[in-house]
Design a protein around this motif. Structure first.
Motif, PDB file in Angstrom:
ATOM      1  N   VAL A  89       0.845  -1.212   0.000  1.00  0.00           N
ATOM      2  CA  VAL A  89       0.000   0.000   0.000  1.00  0.00           C
ATOM      3  C   VAL A  89       0.874   1.253   0.000  1.00  0.00           C
ATOM      4  N   ASP A 123      -5.828   7.280   3.089  1.00  0.00           N
ATOM      5  CA  ASP A 123      -5.798   6.230   2.061  1.00  0.00           C
ATOM      6  C   ASP A 123      -5.491   4.867   2.677  1.00  0.00           C
ATOM      7  N   GLU A 151      -7.824   1.411   2.713  1.00  0.00           N
ATOM      8  CA  GLU A 151      -7.351   0.084   2.300  1.00  0.00           C
ATOM      9  C   GLU A 151      -7.516  -0.928   3.434  1.00  0.00           C
ATOM     10  N   LYS A 192     -10.969  -2.543   3.832  1.00  0.00           N
ATOM     11  CA  LYS A 192     -11.276  -3.608   2.868  1.00  0.00           C
ATOM     12  C   LYS A 192     -10.935  -4.994   3.434  1.00  0.00           C
TER      13      LYS A 192
END
Length: 294
Positions: free
Chosen positions: A239, A264, A268, A271
């Motif tokens: 990432v 961000d 991620e 998820k």
């Protein structure tokens, strides 16, 4: 705020050695400025220039709007200074030395003196030659804090003090700050600077490499993230913004993250199903070490 100390583009050479190069910072009334850097970085040289002990080759150095070299005598009437190793007259008692320092400065607060002697747990009747380094520091601190000054310059002031006495010093600095006094604090104890300082000035090899409010400077370093997820976490190292990824087990990891990528990274992480997401902002030590690694 009233500008008490102004240092602008100050340069100092000792022979061919460039001790200071374009050093610039300010100290305002009611502000504690933490002045940090390793041994030989130029902290003490800068302080000696401010005290009028040595002269600069170039740049401006002013206290109370006056030139630190030309007007040092007038300036000294309104400042208190404690060095990292206080030298005393061995045949005098601690109390006699404190009284002498107060008299040389031009008076002081006798009640404050007695209170500080108690708080710092100093025996004022002992001869100075019998004092440990810590007790010598206490004499210097008590004398400096017992007189009325507008600027306090501390150069490694708690060197030799135990943690309890460090706490007493920190409490006294807080009082000075709330009274609107200006304080320049040079210390190798980063936790002390982090607790007390409103602004940080980091000096390296005679140059100021970072200056600003600590919370602002923290944006320049990475936070430490502890992440625990429902799904496997192994691919999270890819990432963007994730660094120094250390996987603890199939579902947890610790890594550092660029602050502007935190949102961000969190997206991620969701998820994978977040069970734990802990973000710890960088400390002053992290910021400090970033400039001195290698």
């Amino acid at each position: 705020m009233t500008e008490v100390v102004k240092v602008k583009n100050v340069q100092k050479k000792f022979g061919k050695f460039q001790a200071l190069s374009d050093v610039t910072f300010t100290v305002d009334a009611g502000e504690v400025v933490g002045f940090i850097g390793p041994n030989g970085a130029g902290k003490s040289t800068t302080i000696r220039i401010l005290l009028g002990i040595i002269n600069r080759q170039a740049g401006e150095a002013q206290i109370f709007g006056k030139d630190v070299w030309k007007d040092s005598l007038d300036i000294h009437k309104r400042i208190s200074y404690v060095p990292g190793d206080v030298a005393l007259w061995g045949s005098l008692t601690g109390g006699e030395i404190i009284d002498l320092f107060m008299k040389l400065h031009g008076g002081g607060d006798q009640q404050k003196r007695d209170e500080l002697i108690q708080r710092f747990e100093l025996d004022p009747k002992k001869k100075a030659k019998s004092y440990s380094k810590g007790n010598r520091q206490k004499v210097g601190l008590i004398a400096a804090l017992s007189v009325h000054s507008d600027l306090y310059i501390f150069d490694e002031p708690t060197s030799g003090l135990d943690p309890l006495m460090e706490a007493v010093f920190q409490d006294e600095v807080e009082k000075l700050k709330h009274a609107g006094k200006a304080i320049l604090l040079s210390s190798h104890i980063l936790s002390e600077v982090e607790r007390l300082a409103d602004k940080i000035v980091i000096i390296r090899q005679g140059k100021v490499v970072e200056t600003g409010v600590l919370n602002e400077l923290r944006h320049l370093t990475r936070s430490t993230i502890t992440l625990e997820t429902i799904q496997t976490i192994s691919d999270f190292a890819r990432v963007v913004g994730v660094h120094d990824f250390q996987q603890q087990d199939e579902h947890s990891a610790v890594f550092s993250a660029d602050n502007h990528f935190i949102n961000d990274i969190l997206v991620e992480a969701t998820k994978l199903g977040v069970k734990k997401f802990e973000s710890v902002p960088p400390t002053l030590e992290d910021l400090f070490m970033r400039h001195y690694e290698g």
